[in-house]
Write a protein that holds these residues in place. Sequence first.
Motif, mmCIF file in Angstrom:
data_model
loop_
_atom_site.group_PDB
_atom_site.id
_atom_site.type_symbol
_atom_site.label_atom_id
_atom_site.label_comp_id
_atom_site.label_asym_id
_atom_site.label_seq_id
_atom_site.Cartn_x
_atom_site.Cartn_y
_atom_site.Cartn_z
ATOM 1 N N ASP A 186 7.847 0.641 -6.577
ATOM 2 C CA ASP A 186 7.960 -0.408 -5.578
ATOM 3 C C ASP A 186 7.777 0.157 -4.296
ATOM 4 N N THR A 187 7.947 1.626 -3.882
ATOM 5 C CA THR A 187 7.836 1.974 -2.508
ATOM 6 C C THR A 187 6.604 2.144 -2.082
ATOM 7 N N ALA A 188 6.505 1.386 -0.794
ATOM 8 C CA ALA A 188 5.115 1.123 -0.338
ATOM 9 C C ALA A 188 5.355 0.509 1.202
ATOM 10 N N GLU A 189 4.134 0.498 2.001
ATOM 11 C CA GLU A 189 4.272 -0.483 3.030
ATOM 12 C C GLU A 189 3.709 -1.814 2.564
ATOM 13 N N TYR A 190 4.592 -2.947 3.153
ATOM 14 C CA TYR A 190 4.288 -4.198 2.491
ATOM 15 C C TYR A 190 3.767 -4.939 3.861
ATOM 16 N N PHE A 191 2.852 -5.554 3.455
ATOM 17 C CA PHE A 191 1.873 -6.588 4.303
ATOM 18 C C PHE A 191 1.891 -7.996 3.866
ATOM 19 N N CYS A 192 1.970 -8.940 4.779
ATOM 20 C CA CYS A 192 1.484 -10.372 4.378
ATOM 21 C C CYS A 192 0.083 -10.730 5.008
ATOM 22 N N ALA A 193 -0.342 -11.806 4.501
ATOM 23 C CA ALA A 193 -1.712 -12.417 4.856
ATOM 24 C C ALA A 193 -2.013 -13.642 4.485
ATOM 25 N N GLN A 200 0.901 -1.338 -0.158
ATOM 26 C CA GLN A 200 -0.162 -0.114 0.010
ATOM 27 C C GLN A 200 0.818 1.141 -0.104
ATOM 28 N N ALA A 201 0.763 1.936 -1.071
ATOM 29 C CA ALA A 201 1.638 3.244 -0.977
ATOM 30 C C ALA A 201 0.606 4.371 -0.719
ATOM 31 N N PRO A 202 1.013 5.472 -0.139
ATOM 32 C CA PRO A 202 0.232 6.446 0.398
ATOM 33 C C PRO A 202 -0.759 6.889 -0.720
ATOM 34 N N GLY A 203 -2.024 7.057 -0.065
ATOM 35 C CA GLY A 203 -3.256 7.570 -0.816
ATOM 36 C C GLY A 203 -3.721 6.256 -1.721
ATOM 37 N N GLN A 204 -3.121 5.331 -1.733
ATOM 38 C CA GLN A 204 -3.449 4.132 -2.680
ATOM 39 C C GLN A 204 -4.240 2.985 -1.944
ATOM 40 N N PRO A 205 -4.848 2.108 -2.343
ATOM 41 C CA PRO A 205 -5.414 1.062 -1.779
ATOM 42 C C PRO A 205 -4.465 -0.144 -1.817
ATOM 43 N N ARG A 206 -4.839 -0.894 -0.577
ATOM 44 C CA ARG A 206 -3.891 -2.218 -0.654
ATOM 45 C C ARG A 206 -3.884 -3.294 -1.644
ATOM 46 N N THR A 210 -7.014 -12.740 -5.137
ATOM 47 C CA THR A 210 -5.915 -11.818 -4.292
ATOM 48 C C THR A 210 -5.106 -10.950 -5.148
ATOM 49 N N ILE A 211 -4.767 -11.343 -6.141
ATOM 50 C CA ILE A 211 -3.889 -10.714 -7.186
ATOM 51 C C ILE A 211 -4.856 -9.716 -8.042
ATOM 52 N N ARG A 212 -6.013 -10.044 -8.298
ATOM 53 C CA ARG A 212 -6.681 -9.724 -9.156
ATOM 54 C C ARG A 212 -7.830 -8.504 -8.555
ATOM 55 N N TYR A 213 -7.954 -8.393 -7.451
ATOM 56 C CA TYR A 213 -9.152 -7.582 -6.874
ATOM 57 C C TYR A 213 -8.542 -6.979 -5.731
ATOM 58 N N LEU A 214 -9.150 -5.857 -5.328
ATOM 59 C CA LEU A 214 -8.803 -5.125 -3.922
ATOM 60 C C LEU A 214 -9.763 -5.701 -3.029
ATOM 61 N N GLY A 215 -9.499 -5.309 -1.822
ATOM 62 C CA GLY A 215 -10.395 -5.572 -0.701
ATOM 63 C C GLY A 215 -10.068 -6.817 -0.029
ATOM 64 N N VAL A 216 -8.799 -7.303 -0.085
ATOM 65 C CA VAL A 216 -8.552 -8.620 0.538
ATOM 66 C C VAL A 216 -8.692 -8.641 1.821
ATOM 67 N N VAL A 217 -9.185 -9.708 2.533
ATOM 68 C CA VAL A 217 -9.456 -9.550 3.895
ATOM 69 C C VAL A 217 -8.582 -10.884 4.490
#
Length: 128
Positions: free
Chosen positions: A90-97, A39-45, A105-112
């Motif tokens: 590639d600058t962003a905060e990186y999360f795993c889940a 997730q980059a600033p101002g962008q969705p994860r 997960t790759i195609r859509y936003l809103g991963v839970v």
Amino acid sequence: QVEPVESGGGQVQAGGSLRLSCTFSRLSFEDYPMAWLRQAPGQPRKGVSCITWDGTDTYYQDSVKGRFATSRDNAKKTLYLQMNNLQPEDTAEYFCAAVTDCRSTIRYLGVVPRAGQWGQGTQVTVSS
């Protein structure tokens, strides 16, 4: 205790490499596909990579194909992301889940996250 715990981020110049790690302690890690999202600033994860529970299949966002590689060690409950030839975008905060399905997960936003919470993330900053 918050989980997962991501680590390995940092500041690098364009063309550099980093290796991210993500560790779970309570989750039945081996039961789930595992993903990296950023997730980059101002962008969705957004999903960056995903690996099936047994590691046999991997999926990547088009922008990182050929540069990033994800892997997992089920015995250590740890997910990895090797990032090569890093670029400023590639600058962003990186999360795993832990996720339900790699393709979505790759195609859509809103991963839970299946663990019910996000970790604290790890910051990756790439300078030009």
